[in-house]
Structures are given as structure tokens and as C-alpha cells.
Design a protein around this motif. Structure first.
Motif, PDB file in Angstrom:
ATOM      1  N   PRO A   1      65.391  60.381   9.604  1.00 42.30           N
ATOM      2  CA  PRO A   1      64.860  59.829   7.804  1.00 42.30           C
ATOM      3  C   PRO A   1      63.403  59.727   8.090  1.00 42.30           C
ATOM      4  O   PRO A   1      63.304  59.392   9.489  1.00 42.30           O
ATOM      5  N   PRO A   2      61.774  60.116   7.628  1.00 47.76           N
ATOM      6  CA  PRO A   2      60.411  60.077   8.275  1.00 47.76           C
ATOM      7  C   PRO A   2      60.598  58.691   8.216  1.00 47.76           C
ATOM      8  O   PRO A   2      59.291  59.016   9.565  1.00 47.76           O
ATOM      9  N   GLU A   3      61.247  57.654   7.363  1.00 46.32           N
ATOM     10  CA  GLU A   3      60.654  56.446   8.395  1.00 46.32           C
ATOM     11  C   GLU A   3      61.058  55.952  10.083  1.00 46.32           C
ATOM     12  O   GLU A   3      60.595  55.636  10.130  1.00 46.32           O
ATOM     13  N   LEU A   4      62.062  56.529  10.132  1.00 46.04           N
ATOM     14  CA  LEU A   4      62.099  55.525  10.830  1.00 46.04           C
ATOM     15  C   LEU A   4      61.839  56.617  11.814  1.00 46.04           C
ATOM     16  O   LEU A   4      61.073  56.317  12.965  1.00 46.04           O
ATOM     17  N   ALA A   5      62.307  57.980  11.666  1.00 45.90           N
ATOM     18  CA  ALA A   5      61.007  59.037  12.483  1.00 45.90           C
ATOM     19  C   ALA A   5      59.625  58.278  13.273  1.00 45.90           C
ATOM     20  O   ALA A   5      59.186  57.967  14.333  1.00 45.90           O
ATOM     21  N   ALA A   6      59.152  57.893  12.218  1.00 43.60           N
ATOM     22  CA  ALA A   6      58.041  57.248  12.355  1.00 43.60           C
ATOM     23  C   ALA A   6      57.899  56.160  13.302  1.00 43.60           C
ATOM     24  O   ALA A   6      56.940  55.883  13.899  1.00 43.60           O
TER      25      ALA A   6
ATOM     26  N   VAL B   1      85.521  59.425  17.820  1.00 45.53           N
ATOM     27  CA  VAL B   1      84.356  60.040  18.225  1.00 45.53           C
ATOM     28  C   VAL B   1      83.491  60.347  16.294  1.00 45.53           C
ATOM     29  O   VAL B   1      84.103  60.075  15.265  1.00 45.53           O
ATOM     30  N   VAL B   2      82.564  60.446  16.563  1.00 41.96           N
ATOM     31  CA  VAL B   2      81.827  60.514  14.549  1.00 41.96           C
ATOM     32  C   VAL B   2      81.155  62.081  15.168  1.00 41.96           C
ATOM     33  O   VAL B   2      80.483  62.564  15.205  1.00 41.96           O
ATOM     34  N   ARG B   3      81.639  62.549  13.597  1.00 44.16           N
ATOM     35  CA  ARG B   3      81.662  63.722  13.652  1.00 44.16           C
ATOM     36  C   ARG B   3      80.499  64.089  13.412  1.00 44.16           C
ATOM     37  O   ARG B   3      79.846  63.920  12.939  1.00 44.16           O
ATOM     38  N   HIS B   4      80.125  65.378  13.740  1.00 44.86           N
ATOM     39  CA  HIS B   4      79.015  66.110  14.034  1.00 44.86           C
ATOM     40  C   HIS B   4      78.015  65.766  14.670  1.00 44.86           C
ATOM     41  O   HIS B   4      76.794  65.641  14.311  1.00 44.86           O
ATOM     42  N   GLY B   5      78.506  64.416  14.818  1.00 42.97           N
ATOM     43  CA  GLY B   5      77.172  63.789  16.094  1.00 42.97           C
ATOM     44  C   GLY B   5      76.742  64.397  17.640  1.00 42.97           C
ATOM     45  O   GLY B   5      77.799  64.443  18.316  1.00 42.97           O
ATOM     46  N   LEU B   6      75.407  63.970  17.228  1.00 43.89           N
ATOM     47  CA  LEU B   6      75.070  64.511  18.906  1.00 43.89           C
ATOM     48  C   LEU B   6      74.863  63.192  20.016  1.00 43.89           C
ATOM     49  O   LEU B   6      75.614  62.233  19.528  1.00 43.89           O
ATOM     50  N   HIS B   7      74.316  63.451  20.896  1.00 46.70           N
ATOM     51  CA  HIS B   7      74.384  62.516  21.713  1.00 46.70           C
ATOM     52  C   HIS B   7      73.634  61.335  21.347  1.00 46.70           C
ATOM     53  O   HIS B   7      73.404  59.922  21.537  1.00 46.70           O
TER      54      HIS B   7
ATOM     55  N   PRO C   1      73.917  57.125  17.576  1.00 48.49           N
ATOM     56  CA  PRO C   1      73.558  55.857  16.378  1.00 48.49           C
ATOM     57  C   PRO C   1      71.957  56.304  15.808  1.00 48.49           C
ATOM     58  O   PRO C   1      72.206  54.940  15.159  1.00 48.49           O
ATOM     59  N   LEU C   2      70.780  57.072  16.379  1.00 47.33           N
ATOM     60  CA  LEU C   2      70.292  57.218  15.580  1.00 47.33           C
ATOM     61  C   LEU C   2      70.100  57.726  14.201  1.00 47.33           C
ATOM     62  O   LEU C   2      70.178  57.780  12.771  1.00 47.33           O
ATOM     63  N   THR C   3      71.345  59.119  14.335  1.00 44.79           N
ATOM     64  CA  THR C   3      70.825  59.995  13.214  1.00 44.79           C
ATOM     65  C   THR C   3      72.518  59.725  11.795  1.00 44.79           C
ATOM     66  O   THR C   3      72.858  59.990  11.135  1.00 44.79           O
ATOM     67  N   HIS C   4      73.455  58.902  12.976  1.00 48.95           N
ATOM     68  CA  HIS C   4      74.939  58.246  12.228  1.00 48.95           C
ATOM     69  C   HIS C   4      75.015  56.992  12.586  1.00 48.95           C
ATOM     70  O   HIS C   4      75.775  56.187  12.915  1.00 48.95           O
ATOM     71  N   PRO C   5      74.183  56.114  11.620  1.00 44.53           N
ATOM     72  CA  PRO C   5      74.261  54.708  11.969  1.00 44.53           C
ATOM     73  C   PRO C   5      75.170  54.170  10.860  1.00 44.53           C
ATOM     74  O   PRO C   5      75.686  53.345  11.475  1.00 44.53           O
TER      75      PRO C   5
END
Length: 248
Positions: free
Chosen positions: A142-147, A213-219, A222-226
Motif C-alpha cells: 500500500p502507498p503509505e507503507l511503501a513510503a 504457508v502463506v498462499r501466494h506469498g513471496l519472500h 510479512p510486508l505483503t500479507h500482514p
């Protein structure tokens, strides 16, 4: 009133404690969330990374609160290997241990992968790698977290020493004496989950071990699937509230 629990979250290489920005809200008001920066990362970017220094930072985070409050220690990637190493030195201290994206044996092909990444980053240079990471997080978060992540910046200087420590020191056998519950979490598409069963088998003294296992999760799950990651950690938090046999 629920028993308080202290959750220490250790970030991955290049990042900092800001990667856990959303977790205090996700884990709830009765959970004290502690997010230290490792040497050569975040607020400690000017410090030299040493394995002993990084373990000291983890130890300070674990021991820095009320000694009567149970502690769950979780780490992502580099932070996961450090969490395992700290737990190996204090096998009865924790109420829970979570390795997030840190269940590949860092030897052989796994070590070669990281040596290759390190060589590539060295050739590209800090500025180009930083821009590439910025684009990656812009696309994934999300833009706010990326920032927030981009504003905190990236730590590159400690990478060679950090991953040398992981590759020469960290093996599944480090879990053999750990007595607390152990959670092994990885993204479905995470290259560092390939040896999860070996880590699970090694944790022979743990009260219980669970792989998630987090489905569709990359390495970087923790950031993309909190929400999924916090839900897994919550199992350790709930278990810690029922324990009264933890060494202090």
C-alpha cells in the motif's frame, strides 16, 4: 483482563524495524510489540554489523521489558536466523519462537544463491539497488507503507557480514534444545522455505511445532500479507498467555 505478552519482531536484511509498522494494531492492545533495528540497518545504519552485536540487540529487545511478561520472538529472513541463534543460546527463555522466511539450510545451493545476490548488488551499486527496491515496494505494498519503508532507507553495508554469519553458523540443529512452541512460516513462493521439514524435525524439544504457508506469498510476505502473518503469530501469543513455566 488478558495477560500481557511481549512480541519481539526482528526485521530482514536491508530493511529495518519499520517493516513491522502495521503489527502493533494487528496483534492488539494487550501485546507489547518491540521492533529493534539490527546493526548496519535503520537507526543503527552507522554501526558495523557483527554476529555477536546483532545477537546482543535481539537479547536487549527480549530482556528489555517486565521480566514477568512472556516473550515471543519472531524474525524474518536474516532476523529469523538470528532469532533461532538467540533461542539456541537461551533454549528455555522464550514463550514462543517464529521463523518467518528462514527455513532454508544456508549451505550448498542456498548459500550459492545468496552469494550470487550479493555479487549482483555489488556490481549494480547502492543507488541502483535502492531504486530497484523502491520500485518493488511501490508495486507490492500500500502507498503509505511503501513510503515509510522507502523513507527509512536500506542497509547494505552489513549484508556480507550478516549472510556470512548465517551461512557459517545457522543450521536446523540449533532448534534441538528449544523448548517453547516453534512456528515456521513461509510464503508459498518463498525460496527460503525449501527445508522447512528439516527445521520441523530438528525442533524435537519444542512443546509443539507448526508449519504455515502463506498462499501466494513471496519472500517479503510479512510486508505483503500482514494479516495472515499476524494470525499465525497470534497462535504463539495465545499459547504464551497460558504458560507459567518460562525461565525469567
Amino acid at each position: 483482563m488478558p495477560r500481557p505478552v511481549r512480541v519481539v519482531l526482528v526485521h530482514g536484511s536491508q530493511l529495518s524495524g519499520v517493516q513491522w509498522t502495521r503489527y502493533a494494531g494487528l496483534l492488539g492492545p494487550d501485546v507489547e510489540v518491540v521492533v529493534p533495528d539490527l546493526p548496519a540497518h535503520g537507526s543503527r545504519r552507522g554501526e558495523e554489523f557483527t554476529w555477536e552485536g546483532a545477537l546482543a540487540v535481539v537479547g536487549e529487545a527480549v530482556e528489555g521489558g517486565d521480566p514477568s511478561v512472556p516473550v515471543v520472538l519472531a524474525g524474518h529472513s536474516l532476523g529469523g536466523y538470528l532469532a533461532m541463534a538467540w533461542a539456541a543460546e537461551h533454549p528455555t527463555r522464550l514463550a514462543g519462537l517464529a521463523l518467518l522466511g528462514a527455513t532454508a539450510v544456508p549451505a550448498g545451493p542456498g548459500a550459492a544463491l545468496y552469494r550470487g545476490i550479493a555479487r549482483l548488488e555489488a556490481r549494480l551499486g547502492v543507488d541502483r539497488v535502492s531504486r530497484a527496491l523502491d520500485r518493488q515496494f511501490d508495486a507490492l505494498l500500500p502507498p503509505e507503507l511503501a513510503a515509510v519503508v522507502k523513507e527509512a532507507g536500506y542497509g547494505f553495508d552489513g549484508i556480507p557480514a550478516a549472510w556470512h554469519g548465517v551461512m557459517t553458523r545457522c543450521r536446523p540443529s540449533m532448534l534441538e534444545a528449544v523448548t517453547c512452541p516453534v512456528l515456521l512460516v513461509a510464503g508459498q513462493l518463498d525460496q527460503l522455505r525449501v527445508d522447512a521439514r528439516r527445521f520441523e524435525r530438528a525442533a524435537r524439544s519444542a512443546r509443539w511445532v507448526r508449519r504455515v504457508v502463506v498462499r501466494h506469498g513471496l519472500h517479503v510476505f510479512p510486508l505483503t500479507h500482514p494479516h495472515e502473518t499476524a494470525a499465525a503469530l497470534w497462535e504463539l501469543v495465545a499459547d504464551a498467555r497460558d504458560r507459567d513455566d518460562i525461565d525469567q
